[in-house]
Design an enzyme around this catalytic site. Structure first.
Site, PDB file in Angstrom:
ATOM      1  N   SER A  26      15.353 -19.316 -48.104  1.00 32.05           N
ATOM      2  CA  SER A  26      14.424 -18.408 -47.415  1.00 32.05           C
ATOM      3  C   SER A  26      15.125 -17.135 -46.967  1.00 32.05           C
ATOM      4  CB  SER A  26      13.794 -19.106 -46.213  1.00 32.05           C
ATOM      5  OG  SER A  26      14.793 -19.584 -45.342  1.00 32.05           O
ATOM      6  N   HIS A 159     -28.619   0.409 -39.787  1.00 35.96           N
ATOM      7  CA  HIS A 159     -28.929   0.152 -41.212  1.00 35.96           C
ATOM      8  C   HIS A 159     -28.522   1.341 -42.091  1.00 35.96           C
ATOM      9  CE1 HIS A 159     -31.631  -3.059 -39.664  1.00 35.96           C
ATOM     10  NE2 HIS A 159     -31.919  -2.143 -38.750  1.00 35.96           N
ATOM     11  N   SER A 280      -7.591  14.216 -57.784  1.00 40.52           N
ATOM     12  CA  SER A 280      -7.806  13.415 -58.984  1.00 40.52           C
ATOM     13  C   SER A 280      -7.045  14.070 -60.123  1.00 40.52           C
ATOM     14  CB  SER A 280      -9.298  13.374 -59.305  1.00 40.52           C
ATOM     15  OG  SER A 280      -9.477  13.097 -60.680  1.00 40.52           O
ATOM     16  N   LYS A 286     -12.045  16.967 -56.855  1.00 42.59           N
ATOM     17  CA  LYS A 286     -11.995  15.769 -56.022  1.00 42.59           C
ATOM     18  C   LYS A 286     -10.956  15.878 -54.915  1.00 42.59           C
ATOM     19  CE  LYS A 286     -13.625  12.056 -56.697  1.00 42.59           C
ATOM     20  NZ  LYS A 286     -13.306  11.130 -57.796  1.00 42.59           N
ATOM     21  N   GLU A 293      -9.096   4.457 -47.700  1.00 42.74           N
ATOM     22  CA  GLU A 293      -9.472   3.364 -48.611  1.00 42.74           C
ATOM     23  C   GLU A 293      -8.426   2.256 -48.604  1.00 42.74           C
ATOM     24  OE1 GLU A 293     -11.645   5.033 -52.401  1.00 42.74           O
ATOM     25  OE2 GLU A 293     -10.129   6.441 -51.729  1.00 42.74           O
ATOM     26  N   TYR A 320       8.768 -31.204 -38.333  1.00 44.23           N
ATOM     27  CA  TYR A 320       9.009 -30.137 -39.307  1.00 44.23           C
ATOM     28  C   TYR A 320       8.814 -30.617 -40.742  1.00 44.23           C
ATOM     29  CZ  TYR A 320      11.337 -26.404 -41.908  1.00 44.23           C
ATOM     30  OH  TYR A 320      11.612 -25.393 -42.782  1.00 44.23           O
TER      31      TYR A 320
HETATM   32  N1  ARG Z   1      14.748 -21.979 -43.418  1.00 36.92           N
HETATM   33  C1  ARG Z   1      14.023 -22.951 -42.672  1.00 36.92           C
HETATM   34  C2  ARG Z   1      12.647 -22.378 -42.278  1.00 36.92           C
HETATM   35  O1  ARG Z   1      12.483 -21.206 -42.308  1.00 36.92           O
HETATM   36  C3  ARG Z   1      14.778 -23.342 -41.447  1.00 36.92           C
HETATM   37  C4  ARG Z   1      14.533 -24.734 -40.980  1.00 36.92           C
HETATM   38  C5  ARG Z   1      15.076 -25.699 -41.935  1.00 36.92           C
HETATM   39  N2  ARG Z   1      15.184 -26.982 -41.402  1.00 36.92           N
HETATM   40  C6  ARG Z   1      15.452 -28.000 -42.203  1.00 36.92           C
HETATM   41  N3  ARG Z   1      15.583 -29.143 -41.690  1.00 36.92           N
HETATM   42  N4  ARG Z   1      15.585 -27.836 -43.472  1.00 36.92           N
HETATM   43  O2  ARG Z   1      11.737 -23.108 -41.967  1.00 36.92           O
END
Ligand code: ARG
Length: 462
Positions: A26, A159, A280, A286, A293, A320
């Protein structure tokens, strides 16, 4: 196969496959929380020292190492090497490079589960405040334009049909009200996120004599969370943020839509400045309201990001699960989109050239003062409103047939419709008289608009 992970690879003979590394990492996303991660680690390390869980020498080395990492990340940016997995491990492995084995003591009485919950809460709380500030900037622009146009008459629509004349200042202040409720939603989200999950550890708490009050206070939280399982499981604080962002983006998309309509030549109520329009490539005449938008479009994306995270969280068991790693990308993206939208609208509104003459012309068409005629019959001739409505309908029909405005109907015509109509009725048939008469609290009369402008200037400190 690569080497097994330095942080958790004790029982693994081989490292993850390349694809596993890619799906698992991540860091490309959560590197954005490096400041929050360092703050959490500092608070944790200081607490471990104070509680005698880590010795003075090791704690000093850890804290000094974190300072060095801060300087490095500030200068070069945090790393993005996938092998480091996430920002928590990126910091810890750099710490190990800098100070050696003492770095391993930082993770005592802590897990990445409570660490990420803490970091992300800190980030979301900051995002709530940033969003609120950006909203106030847009409100300030709207209030300034409202003051300028407290008396500018435009058609009010229901409306999308001409309904009653209103003032442009009143119309713009309507958005200031909506945005204020958005600010309060962000404040509420920030406040509700005010409990610190750090110390919940993996899910069950810890046997070490930690001081959760101390880490909570050090990180600006009101108090520690009350249940370790909840602490590492929920992401409702991010959903609160996203809900507030989605609602705010809906308001922005409506303002954007109005600017788009108003800038369209058949309306001709506004000309958006060169800085906030595009041309445009094929049609030289235009002038496209692209910024507005895109604000309208971005709201769809923000709502989608909110929906996406709700669906990620739906049905997850405590505590978790790795699914939850997908919480940050949508939140970060929504935050960036909202910030862009708020800034683009502030710029567009600030530099827009409103066209009062054209607005007044349209306000005077479409029999916008018909209600004023009916109200006059009620007030001056004691006619019940329903009957007055009917009489007025006939006057509108007569004007339509004659191809003129209500105010241009001859008195004889009016009196043929109802003898109680006399020449005084013309006083209420102009659009100016109409808006000036709407002095009820919250009404569109310029005197009320100026009062509201003054109220907002005081509230927003302008
Ligand atoms: N990178 C993980 C997240 O963003 C951190 C927590 C990971 N915990 C674990 N037990 N793998 O959620």
């Amino acid at each position: 196969m690569s080497q097994s992970n330095k942080m958790w690879g004790g029982r693994f003979a081989a490292g993850p496959s390349e694809i596993m590394q890619t799906i698992n990492a991540s860091l490309p996303v959560d590197r954005r929380m490096w400041r929050e991660d360092l703050a959490g680690s500092r608070a944790h390390a200081a607490m471990l020292l104070d509680q005698g869980i880590v010795g003075a020498e090791d704690a000093a080395a850890i804290l000094a190492g974190l300072d060095t990492i801060e300087e490095e990340f500030e200068r070069d940016g945090p790393p993005s090497d996938l092998a480091l997995e996430d920002i928590h491990m990126a910091v810890e492995s750099r710490l190990a490079e800098l100070i050696g084995p003492a770095a391993g003591r930082l993770h005592t009485a802590r897990s990445r589960n409570d660490q990420v919950a803490t970091d992300f809460r800190l980030w979301v709380r900051g995002a709530c405040r940033e969003a609120a500030e950006a909203i106030v900037r847009l409100q300030s622009v709207l209030v300034a334009r409202a003051e300028e146009h407290a008396e500018t008459i435009m058609p009010g629509f229901t409306h999308l049909q001409v309904a009653q004349p209103v003032t442009l200042g009143h119309h713009l202040l309507a958005y200031v009200e909506m945005l204020q409720r958005d600010v309060s939603r962000f404040f509420a989200a920030d406040e509700r996120a005010g409990e610190c999950p750090l110390g919940a550890a993996a899910l069950a708490g810890t046997g070490f004599p930690i001081d959760r009050e101390a880490t909570a206070a050090a990180l600006g939280f009101e108090r520690p969370t009350g249940n370790s399982l909840d602490s590492v499981s929920d992401r409702d604080f991010a959903l609160d943020y996203l809900a507030a962002a989605a609602q705010c983006s809906l308001h922005l998309s409506r303002l954007a839509e109005e600017l788009i309509n108003w800038a369209s030549p058949p309306f001709g109520f506004v000309q958006l400045s060169d800085q906030w329009s595009t041309g445009s490539s094929i049609m030289p005449q235009k002038r496209n309201p692209d910024a507005a938008e895109l604000v309208r479009g971005h709201s769809g994306r923000i709502v989608g990001l909110f929906t996406g995270l709700m669906i990620t969280m739906k049905g997850l068991p405590l505590a978790y699960s790795k699914d939850m790693q997908d919480d940050k990308a949508p939140t970060f993206e929504a935050h960036d989109l909202l910030a862009l939208s708020l800034a683009a609208l502030a710029g567009s509104v600030e530099s827009a050239a409103f066209k009062p003459a054209r607005m007044r012309e349209v306000a005077a068409q479409g029999f916008a003062t018909a209600t004023d005629l009916a109200d006059w019959l009620v007030r001056e001739a004691g006619v019940p409103f329903r009957e007055a409505h009917h009489i007025t309908g006939r006057a509108v029909k007569a004007a339509e047939d004659a191809g003129c405005d209500l105010a241009d109907l001859p008195l004889e015509t009016l009196q043929a419709i109802d003898a109680r109509l006399d020449s005084n009725v013309y006083d209420v048939l102009s659009v100016e008289a109409s808006v000036n008469s709407r002095t009820s609290h919250g009404g569109t009369a310029p005197v009320r608009v100026r009062e509201q402008v003054a109220r907002w200037k005081a509230l927003l400190d302008l």
